[in-house]
Design an enzyme around this catalytic site. Structure first.
Site, short mmCIF file in Angstrom:
data_model
loop_
_atom_site.label_atom_id
_atom_site.label_comp_id
_atom_site.label_asym_id
_atom_site.label_seq_id
_atom_site.Cartn_x
_atom_site.Cartn_y
_atom_site.Cartn_z
N ASN A 1 10.59 2.68 -2.16
CA ASN A 1 10.25 1.29 -1.87
C ASN A 1 10.25 0.40 -3.11
OD1 ASN A 1 9.93 1.72 0.86
ND2 ASN A 1 7.71 2.05 0.74
N ARG B 1 -4.39 5.35 -3.29
CA ARG B 1 -3.07 5.87 -2.93
C ARG B 1 -1.98 5.17 -3.75
NH1 ARG B 1 0.40 7.72 1.21
NH2 ARG B 1 2.27 6.43 1.40
N ALA C 1 0.81 -1.22 0.00
CA ALA C 1 0.00 0.00 0.00
C ALA C 1 0.84 1.28 0.00
CB ALA C 1 -0.93 0.00 1.21
N ASP C 2 2.16 1.13 -0.13
CA ASP C 2 3.01 2.32 -0.10
C ASP C 2 4.14 2.20 -1.14
OD1 ASP C 2 3.91 4.79 0.77
OD2 ASP C 2 5.12 3.97 2.40
N PRO C 3 3.77 2.11 -2.42
CA PRO C 3 4.79 1.90 -3.46
C PRO C 3 5.44 3.19 -3.94
CG PRO C 3 2.63 1.88 -4.47
CD PRO C 3 2.40 2.12 -3.00
#
Length: 377
Positions: A51, A161, A45-47
């Site tokens: 990352n 997101r 959920a945080d690409p």
């Protein structure tokens, strides 16, 4: 835990010096994210660029799994259908998707939402798929949400997101990049090949409207789906073919008979016209009006329409044949299907229907010829 050797996707110059294509890596990241979202249902959920690493071998590596989320199974299928409904401007089906996505309780009537969706998205979609901008679509969707009692699930916020971050990264490299253009082949492939009842029914909704088969939609889906690296031509439409044999497939069988009659009629009529054009001039002059369209009581406009329809059917078959993964055994399921009683009935219905339509054309021509002859005498 393991050490991953690589460059952050924010290190543009260093990546280019290694001979790697940054946009290709970003496209791979989008494809990976879609598979996480819509296949495994467990996604990163945080690409952000820090990352995502470009390895020396040219692969893409995801790191830092501190922010993960899950996509409910029902929502995975609904999201695929939702994107296809959006691209095809099927706002009624799009509104129904919100029940399956968990935005609205099942008992809520989504009918009043349809005009709002049309009002917002018609402007956003006043372009081809390749020109769609993900952020503008999200903004439009948000405007619709504020008008109605939507409850946006947490998983959906994290999906937005993830995709928005990836699009932002791509836009920093190429201002003309469109994440939906990159993603749509995956959605088209899933819709054509997935056997889940939800997507099978969504595919039928896309392909059939008001009792007619929308060949242009099938051509578009095959064109887009074939761009996905995992597309297998022989898997396309298999869920729909299987439904033809099921007890609750009666309505679909009737629609298929009707459409097959039109296809066969177009092929027969165009073949007659082609044969007529290949005849010597003195033989052609013996037919009514000296042309095949007159012989078959076809106006120029009708002949053009039928020819375009025949050509479109041939193009669709060509899309299967030119697929990288095309396999002649695509015909095997059809041969197996022909052994079923329901499909033998389909075949009889098609043969009778084509015969009746051609006989009606010939009778019409005879009547017109007789009337013309009487008037002349």
């Amino acid at each position: 835990m393991e050490w991953i050797q690589g460059l952050k996707l924010s290190e543009f110059d260093a990546i280019e010096k290694q001979g790697l294509n940054l946009l290709d890596l970003i496209s791979t990241g989008i494809q990976c994210t879609l598979r996480q979202l819509l296949e495994s249902g467990f996604f990163h959920a945080d690409p952000h660029p820090g990352n995502l690493l470009a390895t020396p071998e040219g692969k893409l590596a995801f790191i830092d799994f501190g922010m993960m989320s899950e996509t409910p199974e029902t929502a995975r299928y609904a999201l695929v259908g939702h994107v296809v409904h959006l691209v095809n401007r099927d706002y009624e089906a799009m509104a129904r998707d919100y029940n399956a996505l968990g935005f609205l309780p099942p008992e809520v009537d989504v009918t009043p939402i349809v005009p709002a969706l049309q009002g917002y998205f018609d402007d956003a979609l006043n372009a081809t798929v390749s020109e769609l901008n993900f952020k503008s679509l999200v903004d439009s969707l948000g405007a619709v949400f504020y008008q109605f009692p939507f409850s946006v699930p947490p998983y959906y916020v994290l999906i937005l997101r993830s995709l928005t971050v990836l699009e932002g990264l791509a836009l920093s490299v190429d201002p003309n990049f469109k994440v939906l253009e990159t993603a749509y082949p995956y959605f088209a492939k899933r819709l054509l090949t997935d056997s889940s009842p939800y997507l099978r029914d969504a595919l039928i909704e896309v392909l059939f409207k008001d009792g007619r088969f929308r060949w242009n939609r099938l051509e578009n889906l095959l064109t887009q789906g074939s761009k996905d690296r995992d597309f297998v031509a022989k898997d396309a439409l298999q869920p729909v073919l299987k439904l033809l044999l099921e007890p609750d497939g009666e309505e679909l069988r009737l629609l298929v008979i009707k459409e097959a009659i039109l296809v066969m009629e177009a092929i027969v009529l165009c073949s007659v016209v082609d044969i007529h054009h290949s005849l010597p001039t003195f033989l052609r002059s013996l037919t009514s009006s000296g042309n095949a369209s007159g012989l078959l009581t076809l106006s120029k406009e009708e002949l053009q329409s039928i020819t375009e329809f025949r050509d479109q059917v041939y193009r669709i078959w060509g899309l299967w044949q030119t697929s990288e993964n095309f396999d002649p055994t695509i015909l095997l399921p059809i041969v197996q299907v022909l052994q079923h009683r329901e499909v033998r009935i389909l075949g009889v219905g098609v043969a009778i229907g084509v015969s009746q339509r051609l006989a009606a054309r010939m009778l019409q021509q005879l009547i017109l010829s007789s009337f013309t002859g009487s008037s002349a005498s």
